[in-house]
Design a protein around this motif. Sequence first.
Motif, PDB file in Angstrom:
ATOM      1  N   UNK A   1      23.901 -24.809 -57.535  1.00 42.85           N
ATOM      2  CA  UNK A   1      24.785 -24.657 -58.699  1.00 42.85           C
ATOM      3  C   UNK A   1      23.968 -24.288 -59.938  1.00 42.85           C
ATOM      4  N   UNK A   2      22.923 -25.069 -60.225  1.00 44.01           N
ATOM      5  CA  UNK A   2      22.115 -24.841 -61.415  1.00 44.01           C
ATOM      6  C   UNK A   2      21.325 -23.540 -61.301  1.00 44.01           C
ATOM      7  N   UNK A   3      20.927 -23.163 -60.084  1.00 46.65           N
ATOM      8  CA  UNK A   3      20.209 -21.899 -59.902  1.00 46.65           C
ATOM      9  C   UNK A   3      21.053 -20.713 -60.358  1.00 46.65           C
ATOM     10  N   UNK A   4      22.357 -20.762 -60.124  1.00 47.48           N
ATOM     11  CA  UNK A   4      23.224 -19.669 -60.573  1.00 47.48           C
ATOM     12  C   UNK A   4      23.261 -19.601 -62.096  1.00 47.48           C
ATOM     13  N   UNK A   5      23.215 -20.748 -62.759  1.00 41.10           N
ATOM     14  CA  UNK A   5      23.154 -20.738 -64.214  1.00 41.10           C
ATOM     15  C   UNK A   5      21.852 -20.087 -64.692  1.00 41.10           C
ATOM     16  N   UNK A   6      20.745 -20.364 -64.010  1.00 39.45           N
ATOM     17  CA  UNK A   6      19.491 -19.708 -64.382  1.00 39.45           C
ATOM     18  C   UNK A   6      19.581 -18.204 -64.160  1.00 39.45           C
ATOM     19  N   UNK A   7      20.262 -17.810 -63.084  1.00 39.13           N
ATOM     20  CA  UNK A   7      20.447 -16.378 -62.818  1.00 39.13           C
ATOM     21  C   UNK A   7      21.277 -15.729 -63.920  1.00 39.13           C
ATOM     22  N   UNK A   8      22.337 -16.412 -64.354  1.00 37.40           N
ATOM     23  CA  UNK A   8      23.190 -15.869 -65.413  1.00 37.40           C
ATOM     24  C   UNK A   8      22.379 -15.598 -66.680  1.00 37.40           C
ATOM     25  N   UNK A   9      21.519 -16.538 -67.047  1.00 37.31           N
ATOM     26  CA  UNK A   9      20.682 -16.339 -68.233  1.00 37.31           C
ATOM     27  C   UNK A   9      19.663 -15.229 -68.004  1.00 37.31           C
ATOM     28  N   UNK A  10      19.033 -15.216 -66.844  1.00 36.19           N
ATOM     29  CA  UNK A  10      17.979 -14.238 -66.556  1.00 36.19           C
ATOM     30  C   UNK A  10      18.496 -12.810 -66.596  1.00 36.19           C
ATOM     31  N   UNK A  11      19.775 -12.631 -66.290  1.00 41.76           N
ATOM     32  CA  UNK A  11      20.355 -11.289 -66.229  1.00 41.76           C
ATOM     33  C   UNK A  11      20.892 -10.797 -67.568  1.00 41.76           C
ATOM     34  N   UNK A  12      20.795 -11.626 -68.606  1.00 33.29           N
ATOM     35  CA  UNK A  12      21.188 -11.190 -69.942  1.00 33.29           C
ATOM     36  C   UNK A  12      20.110 -10.281 -70.528  1.00 33.29           C
ATOM     37  N   UNK A  13      20.488  -9.276 -71.318  1.00 32.39           N
ATOM     38  CA  UNK A  13      19.469  -8.429 -71.950  1.00 32.39           C
ATOM     39  C   UNK A  13      18.605  -9.192 -72.943  1.00 32.39           C
ATOM     40  N   UNK A  14      19.132 -10.282 -73.517  1.00 31.61           N
ATOM     41  CA  UNK A  14      18.374 -11.085 -74.472  1.00 31.61           C
ATOM     42  C   UNK A  14      17.961 -12.426 -73.878  1.00 31.61           C
ATOM     43  N   UNK A  15      17.690 -12.458 -72.592  1.00 28.66           N
ATOM     44  CA  UNK A  15      17.382 -13.714 -71.888  1.00 28.66           C
ATOM     45  C   UNK A  15      16.217 -14.441 -72.552  1.00 28.66           C
ATOM     46  N   UNK A  16      16.341 -15.762 -72.642  1.00 29.94           N
ATOM     47  CA  UNK A  16      15.264 -16.568 -73.224  1.00 29.94           C
ATOM     48  C   UNK A  16      14.265 -17.018 -72.169  1.00 29.94           C
ATOM     49  N   UNK A  17      14.582 -16.833 -70.897  1.00 30.77           N
ATOM     50  CA  UNK A  17      13.622 -16.996 -69.804  1.00 30.77           C
ATOM     51  C   UNK A  17      14.058 -16.073 -68.679  1.00 30.77           C
ATOM     52  N   UNK A  18      13.131 -15.802 -67.783  1.00 26.68           N
ATOM     53  CA  UNK A  18      13.428 -14.949 -66.641  1.00 26.68           C
ATOM     54  C   UNK A  18      13.096 -15.707 -65.368  1.00 26.68           C
ATOM     55  N   UNK A  19      14.095 -15.869 -64.525  1.00 18.84           N
ATOM     56  CA  UNK A  19      13.896 -16.444 -63.193  1.00 18.84           C
ATOM     57  C   UNK A  19      14.413 -15.410 -62.199  1.00 18.84           C
ATOM     58  N   UNK A  20      13.534 -14.521 -61.727  1.00 19.20           N
ATOM     59  CA  UNK A  20      13.984 -13.441 -60.839  1.00 19.20           C
ATOM     60  C   UNK A  20      14.403 -13.914 -59.455  1.00 19.20           C
ATOM     61  N   UNK A  21      14.172 -15.189 -59.154  1.00 16.23           N
ATOM     62  CA  UNK A  21      14.482 -15.729 -57.836  1.00 16.23           C
ATOM     63  C   UNK A  21      15.801 -16.509 -57.821  1.00 16.23           C
ATOM     64  N   UNK A  22      16.366 -16.767 -58.984  1.00 14.59           N
ATOM     65  CA  UNK A  22      17.483 -17.709 -59.106  1.00 14.59           C
ATOM     66  C   UNK A  22      18.717 -17.277 -58.337  1.00 14.59           C
ATOM     67  N   UNK A  23      19.091 -15.999 -58.432  1.00  9.74           N
ATOM     68  CA  UNK A  23      20.291 -15.529 -57.743  1.00  9.74           C
ATOM     69  C   UNK A  23      20.133 -15.686 -56.232  1.00  9.74           C
ATOM     70  N   UNK A  24      18.978 -15.342 -55.725  1.00  6.07           N
ATOM     71  CA  UNK A  24      18.711 -15.488 -54.294  1.00  6.07           C
ATOM     72  C   UNK A  24      18.750 -16.951 -53.875  1.00  6.07           C
ATOM     73  N   UNK A  25      18.151 -17.814 -54.668  1.00  5.57           N
ATOM     74  CA  UNK A  25      18.087 -19.229 -54.313  1.00  5.57           C
ATOM     75  C   UNK A  25      19.454 -19.893 -54.383  1.00  5.57           C
ATOM     76  N   UNK A  26      20.228 -19.563 -55.401  1.00  5.57           N
ATOM     77  CA  UNK A  26      21.566 -20.153 -55.518  1.00  5.57           C
ATOM     78  C   UNK A  26      22.483 -19.698 -54.399  1.00  5.57           C
ATOM     79  N   UNK A  27      22.408 -18.427 -54.055  1.00  6.29           N
ATOM     80  CA  UNK A  27      23.159 -17.896 -52.922  1.00  6.29           C
ATOM     81  C   UNK A  27      24.661 -17.964 -53.115  1.00  6.29           C
TER      82      UNK A  27
END
Length: 285
Positions: A16-42
């Motif tokens: 659940x939380x991994x998808x939230x990290x993915x949502x932030x990472x995919x923003x053009x103004x992201x404050x952090x990048x987690x390129x693995x989050x979408x894959x991990x959240x599934x």
Amino acid sequence: MTDATPVRNVSDTARWVAIYRAMESERPDAIFRDPFARRLGGERGEAIVRAMPRGRSMAWPMIVRTAVMDEIVLRCVREGARTVLNLAAGLDARPYRLELPADLRWMHVDLPDMLGYFREQMAGETPRCHLEFHAADLRDAATRRELFADAARAGPVLVITEGLLIYLDAEDVAGLARDLHDVAHARWWLTDLASPLLLERFTRHLDSNLAAGNAPFRFAPADGTAFFAPMGWREREFRSTWDESLRIKRSVPAAPFWQLRSRLTPRRHAAVRRMSGIVLLENTD
């Protein structure tokens, strides 16, 4: 998993939380990048966000928590942490995405099933530091103490319990705190902490879903960080989730209105600021 019970167990909350990290990472103004989050959240993580009440709008505190903890982890490493003991680490990809020293020892600890899933998803990726995987049930005191003694071999130790304590009973948190002090000899302990007010608010909206998956919220000490004092810990830093959300511009849409309203009632404003936070505790010895 059904819409009625989107969370099957505590481990599902990591997806659940991994998808939230993915949502932030995919923003053009992201404050952090987690390129693995979408894959991990599934797909399961996506389904949980869809099924939870106000699932997408609940992302902001998790995004704030991630960003602030990133800052504190990097600062503690600069201050001399040599081992990071990440308990109930879930799908935390910090060893792969943060700029960490190659000789930093990072102990990624979780239950066997979650650990296996994480390693499978991250196969082929290269961590930035020396990463170790430890399958352990932290409820087993003997196993926990053996693991903590191992961590103490290469200190100073920074402990992370992101998203863990709220699911534990107070006596289990106290036992964990004692062992981190007496056995791991940890210098710093980074965690998130809820208040009874937050627990009350979350219970209205989410607790039935979490309880159905055997993951109800439990720990929210009325005395805040003072709870940890008898176990040898003191508050070094409390970063209010609300204040930090305003600082990094990741708050609720009506944040200016709520900020103004709470300041008109100083006591309420103080309660809101301490309702939820990212806490750095330090060993009192």
